[in-house]
Design a protein around this motif. Sequence first.
Motif, short mmCIF file in Angstrom:
data_model
loop_
_atom_site.label_atom_id
_atom_site.label_comp_id
_atom_site.label_asym_id
_atom_site.label_seq_id
_atom_site.Cartn_x
_atom_site.Cartn_y
_atom_site.Cartn_z
N GLN A 130 0.82 -1.20 0.00
CA GLN A 130 0.00 0.00 0.00
C GLN A 130 0.86 1.26 0.00
N ILE A 131 2.06 1.17 0.58
CA ILE A 131 2.98 2.30 0.54
C ILE A 131 3.33 2.63 -0.92
N ILE A 132 3.49 1.58 -1.71
CA ILE A 132 3.79 1.76 -3.13
C ILE A 132 2.63 2.46 -3.84
N MET A 133 1.42 1.96 -3.60
CA MET A 133 0.26 2.51 -4.30
C MET A 133 -0.02 3.95 -3.89
N GLU A 134 0.12 4.25 -2.62
CA GLU A 134 -0.15 5.61 -2.16
C GLU A 134 0.84 6.60 -2.78
N TYR A 135 2.11 6.19 -2.86
CA TYR A 135 3.10 7.08 -3.46
C TYR A 135 2.80 7.30 -4.94
N LEU A 136 2.49 6.22 -5.65
CA LEU A 136 2.23 6.33 -7.08
C LEU A 136 0.97 7.14 -7.38
N LYS A 137 -0.02 7.05 -6.52
CA LYS A 137 -1.23 7.87 -6.70
C LYS A 137 -0.88 9.35 -6.58
N GLY A 138 -0.02 9.67 -5.62
CA GLY A 138 0.40 11.06 -5.45
C GLY A 138 1.19 11.55 -6.64
N LEU A 139 2.12 10.72 -7.14
CA LEU A 139 2.93 11.10 -8.28
C LEU A 139 2.08 11.24 -9.54
N LYS A 140 1.09 10.38 -9.68
CA LYS A 140 0.21 10.45 -10.85
C LYS A 140 -0.59 11.75 -10.85
N GLU A 141 -1.00 12.19 -9.67
CA GLU A 141 -1.78 13.42 -9.54
C GLU A 141 -0.91 14.66 -9.64
N HIS A 142 0.33 14.56 -9.20
CA HIS A 142 1.24 15.71 -9.19
C HIS A 142 2.52 15.33 -9.93
N ASN A 143 2.41 15.13 -11.23
CA ASN A 143 3.54 14.64 -12.01
C ASN A 143 4.44 15.81 -12.41
N ASN A 144 5.22 16.28 -11.44
CA ASN A 144 6.14 17.38 -11.69
C ASN A 144 7.37 17.23 -10.78
N ARG A 145 8.43 17.91 -11.15
CA ARG A 145 9.70 17.75 -10.42
C ARG A 145 9.63 18.31 -9.01
N GLU A 146 8.83 19.36 -8.81
CA GLU A 146 8.73 19.95 -7.48
C GLU A 146 8.14 18.95 -6.49
N TRP A 147 7.03 18.32 -6.88
CA TRP A 147 6.38 17.34 -5.99
C TRP A 147 7.31 16.15 -5.76
#
Length: 227
Positions: free
Chosen positions: A4-21
């Motif tokens: 679930q740690i993997i999925m939560e991180y990937l969900k965040g990256l998918k929503e905020h796909n930028n270098r700052e995030w």
Amino acid sequence: MDLQIIMEYLKGLKEHNNREWYQEHKADYEAAAAEFLKLVETLMIGLGKMEPGILLHEPKKLTYKLVRDTRFSKDKSPYNPAFRVHLSEGGKKPVPVGYYLMITPGASFLGGGLFADVFKEETAMMRDYIAAHGNEWEGIIGDATFRNYFEVKGTSLKNVPAGYDREHPQAAYLKHKSWYVEYPLADEQLTDPGKFVDNVLAICKVIKPFNDFMNRAMADSQFMNQP
């Protein structure tokens, strides 16, 4: 391991796909990557019972980076929100073919076979082998258990290429330029790591005869003789 740690991180990256995030959540990435590496190591141990050569590789070297090459893409998103690994006795080389696992929100899957259609020599080897071993090929892809999970996919030509019998029983597959299978994995399956691993290994066993056929076909491939 905690998938679930993997999925939560990937969900965040998918929503905020930028270098700052990405930079702000570097610690989250490290935690997710560590869990994914645990998953890879566990799968390697299980697959090593069928294909011992897999155990000769360093787990981290079988995985792929999140950074995308955007030079020739209209999509300029800097990251691919997915953790990916290719498990094969040849490591990340396209041949020998192995098992490809991608974990990404809403689109995770497990696959096998030859995904790339840019290897002309390997494509010719596969066509020749299917033409000469049509009954064996049909026995593998026509197996009830195999068909319950998969159908063979791949880019293909409109017509059977020159030099092959247009009336061959496997003519449809002689048109192919790549041959692969994919099995979708629902997000909910990752909530129980033990069951997830067991399920992936069970599906790999179904893929194995398909992969074995392809690896016999490409025994003389340039990739087979590379270190």
